[in-house]
Design an enzyme around this catalytic site. Structure first.
Site, PDB file in Angstrom:
ATOM      1  N   VAL A  82      57.398  59.771  26.629  1.00 14.88           N
ATOM      2  CA  VAL A  82      57.118  60.016  25.203  1.00 14.88           C
ATOM      3  C   VAL A  82      57.037  61.522  25.023  1.00 14.88           C
ATOM      4  CG1 VAL A  82      55.407  59.745  23.350  1.00 14.88           C
ATOM      5  CG2 VAL A  82      55.844  57.845  24.934  1.00 14.88           C
ATOM      6  N   VAL A  91      45.503  54.967  42.348  1.00  8.55           N
ATOM      7  CA  VAL A  91      44.285  54.648  43.099  1.00  8.55           C
ATOM      8  C   VAL A  91      43.572  53.565  42.283  1.00  8.55           C
ATOM      9  CG1 VAL A  91      43.862  56.751  44.425  1.00  8.55           C
ATOM     10  CG2 VAL A  91      43.212  56.661  42.017  1.00  8.55           C
ATOM     11  N   SER A 109      56.511  55.926  31.712  1.00  4.66           N
ATOM     12  CA  SER A 109      57.501  56.784  32.340  1.00  4.66           C
ATOM     13  C   SER A 109      57.373  56.666  33.855  1.00  4.66           C
ATOM     14  CB  SER A 109      57.265  58.237  31.899  1.00  4.66           C
ATOM     15  OG  SER A 109      57.852  59.099  32.828  1.00  4.66           O
ATOM     16  N   PRO A 137      25.328  42.874  46.839  1.00  4.75           N
ATOM     17  CA  PRO A 137      26.103  41.618  46.920  1.00  4.75           C
ATOM     18  C   PRO A 137      26.709  41.176  45.606  1.00  4.75           C
ATOM     19  CG  PRO A 137      23.759  41.133  46.672  1.00  4.75           C
ATOM     20  CD  PRO A 137      23.887  42.646  46.664  1.00  4.75           C
ATOM     21  N   LEU A 170      41.813  54.806  31.728  1.00  6.94           N
ATOM     22  CA  LEU A 170      41.332  56.175  31.956  1.00  6.94           C
ATOM     23  C   LEU A 170      41.367  57.008  30.677  1.00  6.94           C
ATOM     24  CD1 LEU A 170      43.034  56.791  35.416  1.00  6.94           C
ATOM     25  CD2 LEU A 170      40.628  56.278  34.985  1.00  6.94           C
ATOM     26  N   LYS A 209      36.739  40.457  48.455  1.00  8.34           N
ATOM     27  CA  LYS A 209      35.608  41.397  48.516  1.00  8.34           C
ATOM     28  C   LYS A 209      34.308  40.670  48.144  1.00  8.34           C
ATOM     29  CE  LYS A 209      33.987  45.480  45.963  1.00  8.34           C
ATOM     30  NZ  LYS A 209      34.366  46.514  44.982  1.00  8.34           N
ATOM     31  N   ALA A 268      45.891  49.511  33.512  1.00  6.04           N
ATOM     32  CA  ALA A 268      45.293  49.224  32.196  1.00  6.04           C
ATOM     33  C   ALA A 268      46.359  48.753  31.204  1.00  6.04           C
ATOM     34  CB  ALA A 268      44.591  50.469  31.664  1.00  6.04           C
ATOM     35  N   ILE A 316      48.397  56.624  38.279  1.00  5.29           N
ATOM     36  CA  ILE A 316      47.438  57.362  39.118  1.00  5.29           C
ATOM     37  C   ILE A 316      47.462  56.812  40.552  1.00  5.29           C
ATOM     38  CG2 ILE A 316      45.403  55.980  38.478  1.00  5.29           C
ATOM     39  CD1 ILE A 316      44.106  59.039  38.502  1.00  5.29           C
TER      40      ILE A 316
END
Ligand SMILES: Cc1cc2nc3c(=O)[nH]c(=O)nc-3n(C[C@H](O)[C@H](O)[C@H](O)COP(=O)(O)OP(=O)(O)OC[C@H]3O[C@@H](n4cnc5c(N)ncnc54)[C@H](O)[C@@H]3O)c2cc1C
Length: 502
Positions: free
Chosen positions: A184, A46, A38, A97, A332, A77, A14, A44
């Site tokens: 931070v 994934v 950092s 689809p 997130l 995809k 992000a 994450i």
């Protein structure tokens, strides 16, 4: 206008997507962009499947697939297969689809037959037979046709999220984004509550006019500092944990994601060039960590493998306001709807574009903040409703988890109206139009979901279709799709072309 300092807190997908988009839209004379992350905390790691929105994002930045895909072990995809979500005979799996131009010719037959079946006529109304990308996926073909076939196909990607982050970092730095790798440790606020700056572990201090919170589930700025409330979706989306375990790469790469329903959730299977990503997203109220890992290992045939699994907790819901004071949350930190339809980066890209546009249109003030928040919230809610529908429509009754999902009555008024429309045989397209549901899921997606699950009259309620109801010849549709598919290459071959010298 004085030169603005924009500070992005966090360098996951992000953060780097935001950095690239902002640096490409805003001139360096007007705005300086700094991104702090950092590497010790990390990302994450994934989130490896996308919708076609990611293609649009790269196209806007002018980044070619040959530039980024090989570097990220990416693949194409065509859509997602849902396996074992329904136990109705003939409807045990279906394909959602991505749309191709040629579907215009076949989807009217699907809509018509689906409508007739809702009225109780025994016609073929399973979605897989009507969409080109379903066929391409079955045959492991890629989504890009030969140049002499001038009909476009929408498609998404699978990719390694760490490598994508590295690629986007390099691209953003080339566009002039300043990068700081440090933790931070403190957030300073002005007296009025706005964020003033970030103190780093190195004792350096970075001040800014505007802050972008991309700190992941922590939501360091929007949630922890500015105390914007978090609205949980846990009363209608039960999954709150995941276990992740890779397997070797497939020899002939799938050109689709597989989503297989298990006892307390579902497992993804994402084909990358160097490995296959697998994970089980489940509800910790119905299954503990060890049970989940064992079930995933059994599903993958890895009971005896030494490969270590990674366990994650999910925070499902959204913040009440994504843009608050001098801070916008993206990724997130702003919220997460579980990954069933791989929509998170879709929301990230939409939030970034909308924010850039709104901030500029308000001459870099908060003028358009309220309208922006309303649009982003509605994007979250409509995607949530589509995901919730997968759970409440399931016809599995083999575990407490599936029974609880099927019986769950905590659904929005909008979703209630959609369900009512389908069950009453009314026009779903009109209902979606009436509700002004934003673009994420069109009538095609909803038809595929209901039809793919076999939400139709059954047994005695079905009657033989008369000749005038049987308006479409399925053999013609099969033949049309097969002939179209002759213009598409095997997925592996398409990927090899990305690295071939031109
Ligand atoms: C199980 C699972 C499956 C998913 N599958 C999909 C999918 O298929 N498709 C999809 O689109 N999305 C998916 N997602 C969502 C996707 O992973 C995220 O949307 C995406 O990775 C973006 O994450 P992020 O950048 O917001 O957060 P993160 O990757 O967590 O990045 C947070 C950043 O903040 C930094 N940070 C935090 N605290 C500090 C601090 N104090 N100081 C300095 N830096 C700090 C970290 O170092 C990191 O750089 C999935 C998520 C989960 C949990």
């Amino acid at each position: 206008m004085k030169k603005q300092q924009v500070v992005i807190f966090g360098g996951g997908t992000a953060g780097w997507m935001a950095a690239n988009a902002m640096a490409s839209k805003w001139s360096k004379e007007k705005i300086d962009i700094t991104l702090i992350e950092s590497s010790e905390i990390g990302i994450i790691g994934v989130g490896e499947g996308s919708t076609p929105r990611l293609k649009q994002f790269f196209d806007t930045l002018g980044i070619a697939e040959s530039e980024w895909m090989p570097r990220c072990n990416a693949s194409y995809k065509n859509g997602i297969s849902f396996i074992d979500w329904s136990h109705k005979p003939g409807f045990e799996s279906y394909f959602h689809p991505f749309i191709s131009y040629t579907d215009r010719k076949t989807q009217s037959a699907f809509f018509y037959n689906s409508f007739a079946r809702r009225k109780g006529f025994d016609v073929h109304a399973h979605p897989n037979r009507y969409f080109l990308t379903a066929y391409l996926s079955e045959k492991k073909l890629g989504p890009i046709p030969d140049y002499n076939f001038p009909f476009e196909v929408d498609y998404g990607y699978h990719f390694d999220s760490h490598l994508l982050g590295n690629f986007l970092r390099e691209a953003a730095i080339k566009r002039g984004v300043r990068h700081i790798d440090a933790r931070v440790t403190q957030v300073k606020q002005h007296e009025n509550g706005d964020i003033a700056g970030l103190e780093l572990e190195t004792s350096a201090y970075v001040n800014g006019d505007f802050f972008v919170d991309c700190s992941g589930f922590r939501g360091e700025l929007i949630q922890n500092t500015l105390k914007v409330p978090f609205i949980s979706f846990d009363n209608n989306l039960f999954n709150d944990a995941a276990v992740v375990l890779p397997t070797p790469a497939q020899e002939q790469l799938n050109s689709q994601t597989l989503s297989t329903a298990l006892k307390a959730g579902w497992a993804w299977n994402i084909p990358l060039q160097n490995r296959t990503g697998n994970g089980y997203v489940y509800s910790s109220s119905f299954c503990d960590k060890d049970q989940a890992e064992k079930e995933l290992r059994t599903h993958l045939g890895l009971l005896d493998s030494e490969e270590e699994a990674r366990h994650l907790r999910l925070k499902v819901g959204r913040v009440a306001h994504h843009w608050y004071r001098n801070c916008v949350a993206i990724g997130l930190s702003q919220g997460f709807i579980e990954p069933l339809e791989a929509t998170a980066l879709n929301l990230v890209a939409n939030t970034i574009d909308d924010f850039i546009h709104s901030y500029e249109a308000g001459e870099f003030s908060n003028k358009h903040q309220a309208a922006f928040n309303q649009r982003v919230n509605s994007g979250f809610e409509t995607i949530r409703d589509y995901i919730v529908a997968h759970y409440i429509l399931n016809s599995r009754s083999d575990t407490d988890y599936w029974r609880a999902n099927g019986e769950n009555k905590n659904i929005s008024e909008s979703l209630k109206a959609i369900l009512h429309c389908w069950y009453s045989g009314l026009n779903l397209g009109q209902e979606i139009e009436k509700q002004k549901i934003p673009t994420s899921y069109t009538a095609v997606s909803w038809y595929c979901l209901f039809s793919g699950y076999g939400i139709y009259p059954e047994g005695q309620q079905l009657q033989a279709a008369t000749a005038d109801v049987k308006r479409f010849n399925l053999a013609d549709i099969d033949d049309f799709i097969k002939r179209c598919s002759a213009n598409f290459k095997p997925h592996n071959e398409l990927l090899e072309e990305l690295t071939a010298p031109h």
